[in-house]
Design a protein around this motif. Structure first.
Motif, mmCIF file in Angstrom:
data_model
loop_
_atom_site.group_PDB
_atom_site.id
_atom_site.type_symbol
_atom_site.label_atom_id
_atom_site.label_comp_id
_atom_site.label_asym_id
_atom_site.label_seq_id
_atom_site.Cartn_x
_atom_site.Cartn_y
_atom_site.Cartn_z
ATOM 1 N N LEU A 212 -54.872 62.107 -21.427
ATOM 2 C CA LEU A 212 -54.499 61.871 -22.656
ATOM 3 C C LEU A 212 -55.393 62.413 -23.913
ATOM 4 O O LEU A 212 -54.524 62.808 -24.951
ATOM 5 N N ASP A 213 -56.597 62.727 -23.632
ATOM 6 C CA ASP A 213 -57.264 63.186 -24.733
ATOM 7 C C ASP A 213 -57.222 64.784 -25.033
ATOM 8 O O ASP A 213 -57.626 65.384 -25.772
ATOM 9 N N ARG A 214 -56.159 65.309 -23.817
ATOM 10 C CA ARG A 214 -55.864 66.682 -24.002
ATOM 11 C C ARG A 214 -54.483 67.010 -24.528
ATOM 12 O O ARG A 214 -53.913 68.068 -24.422
ATOM 13 N N ILE A 215 -53.925 65.885 -24.858
ATOM 14 C CA ILE A 215 -52.583 65.844 -25.376
ATOM 15 C C ILE A 215 -52.493 65.984 -26.940
ATOM 16 O O ILE A 215 -53.175 65.282 -27.569
ATOM 17 N N ASP A 216 -51.702 66.983 -27.301
ATOM 18 C CA ASP A 216 -51.615 66.895 -28.802
ATOM 19 C C ASP A 216 -50.206 67.284 -29.066
ATOM 20 O O ASP A 216 -49.123 67.516 -28.290
ATOM 21 N N HIS A 217 -49.868 66.960 -30.463
ATOM 22 C CA HIS A 217 -48.347 66.798 -31.013
ATOM 23 C C HIS A 217 -47.396 66.164 -29.989
ATOM 24 O O HIS A 217 -46.166 66.567 -29.573
ATOM 25 N N LEU A 218 -47.633 65.141 -29.760
ATOM 26 C CA LEU A 218 -47.014 64.155 -28.769
ATOM 27 C C LEU A 218 -45.679 63.798 -29.712
ATOM 28 O O LEU A 218 -45.889 63.067 -30.923
ATOM 29 N N VAL A 219 -44.425 63.958 -29.070
ATOM 30 C CA VAL A 219 -43.164 63.479 -29.804
ATOM 31 C C VAL A 219 -42.327 62.812 -28.777
ATOM 32 O O VAL A 219 -42.224 63.232 -27.654
ATOM 33 N N SER A 220 -41.784 61.723 -28.964
ATOM 34 C CA SER A 220 -40.823 60.893 -28.252
ATOM 35 C C SER A 220 -39.637 61.541 -28.600
ATOM 36 O O SER A 220 -39.172 61.208 -29.849
ATOM 37 N N THR A 221 -38.788 61.898 -27.802
ATOM 38 C CA THR A 221 -37.503 62.622 -27.727
ATOM 39 C C THR A 221 -36.394 61.662 -28.062
ATOM 40 O O THR A 221 -35.494 62.206 -28.592
ATOM 41 N N GLY A 222 -36.354 60.758 -27.347
ATOM 42 C CA GLY A 222 -35.292 59.513 -27.193
ATOM 43 C C GLY A 222 -34.327 59.980 -26.144
ATOM 44 O O GLY A 222 -33.334 59.235 -25.707
#
Length: 327
Positions: A212-222
């Motif tokens: 998780l600490d390497r994840i960026d710009h996380l978006v839930s698309t639906g």
């Protein structure tokens, strides 16, 4: 008019005494008749109970009853006005309390549990932590265990898992490469201080594990997860091997062996030699190996191959050199 029923046996008398003391503490000065009516006993029985309370208490350090070790009442009020007023109580406010350190340890454990994805009822834990904070002899030391920087990420992924929807994210590999991924999130879990998302990666068309600490710009698309992802059965082990993995020989302290069990191939030998176990671990690259050795410093020693030993040695020397630059 019928006489009020009085306590019938010792248990009834004890129950009256145990109820009478809190009642008197809540009433600064109460008439005997009023107290008798409240407990449905005769005034004489209330006076007898008060006399017994007045000779009750706890012995002090000398193991004898001294002034201040017994309950006391305002005798003038009782004898002249037939009113009861407690003037001194014993041990009522001496309930055991947690020390600040004990409360901090409990709060730290609750914070860690509340941050785990499988514990959904975090409101109850927050309430309990607040009670622990208020119930200590001194304020509990301020502690923070949950990874605050990841809370939004954890919350977004957890919601996507519950709703069965996809997420888009930028993922930076250990080598520093960044790629945009579409992932069907299936599970979120933690190992020691690291948090991971396991899901179906549409770029790799396979199950992948993301830190998780390497994840960026996380978006839930639906968007709903794919049918393929819905049929995936995740293995119990967090880390799964691949053909590109590197195998490294290590000596591990026997006590630390369970901590790296997920990295040990199923067919790897585990040779016990006193307090040390000779075995092998599987890593995607030597950067991950360096992290493992750093985390379990003094408990894991790389023995082969030579380039793996050199990578870890160079890492250690670089870290040591940074201390040499300090004033």
């Amino acid at each position: 008019m019928a006489e009020p029923a009085g306590p019938r046996d010792a248990r009834d008398k004890l129950a009256l005494l145990l109820s009478l003391i809190p009642y008197l503490m809540d009433h600064e000065s109460a008439p005997v008749d009023e107290v008798a009516a409240a407990f449905d006993v005769s005034p004489k029985q209330i006076r007898d109970a008060v006399y017994l309370i007045a000779v009750s208490g706890l012995p002090g350090e000398s193991h004898s009853y001294l002034p201040g070790d017994l309950f006391d009442i305002d005798w003038d009020e009782l004898e002249q006005h037939d009113r009861i007023a407690l003037t001194h109580t014993v041990a009522i406010d001496d309930t055991p309390r947690l020390s600040a350190r004990e409360a901090a340890a409990l709060i730290a454990g609750l914070q860690y549990l509340s941050s785990l994805p499988e514990h959904a009822d975090r409101d109850a834990m927050s309430s309990l932590m607040a009670k622990l904070e208020r119930g200590t002899a001194a304020g509990a030391a301020q502690v923070a265990v949950a990874p605050a920087a990841l809370r939004d990420t954890v919350a977004t992924i957890r919601t996507a898992i519950e709703n069965g929807t996809q997420v888009d994210l930028d993922y930076v590999s250990a080598r520093g490469d960044s790629e945009r991924r579409t992932v069907d999130p299936l599970r979120i879990e933690s190992v020691n201080d690291d948090w991971y998302l396991r899901g179906w990666c549409h770029l790799r068309e396979a199950v992948r594990t993301f830190r998780l600490d390497r994840i960026d710009h996380l978006v839930s698309t639906g968007r709903p997860i794919s049918e393929h992802a819905a049929r995936v059965v995740l293995p119990e082990r967090l880390f799964q091997g691949s053909a590109e993995d590197l195998t490294v020989s290590v000596d591990v302290a026997a006590a630390a062996l369970p901590l790296i069990a997920d990295y040990i191939p199923d067919d790897a030998a585990r040779i016990q030699d006193g307090d040390v176990v000779h075995t092998k671990v599987r890593v995607a690259h030597y950067h991950g190996l360096k992290r493992m050795v750093t985390r379990f410093a003094g408990q894991v020693t790389v023995t082969a191959p030579e380039d793996a030993r050199a990578a870890v040695a160079d890492w250690a020397r670089a870290g040591s050199a940074r201390y040499d630059d300090l004033p």
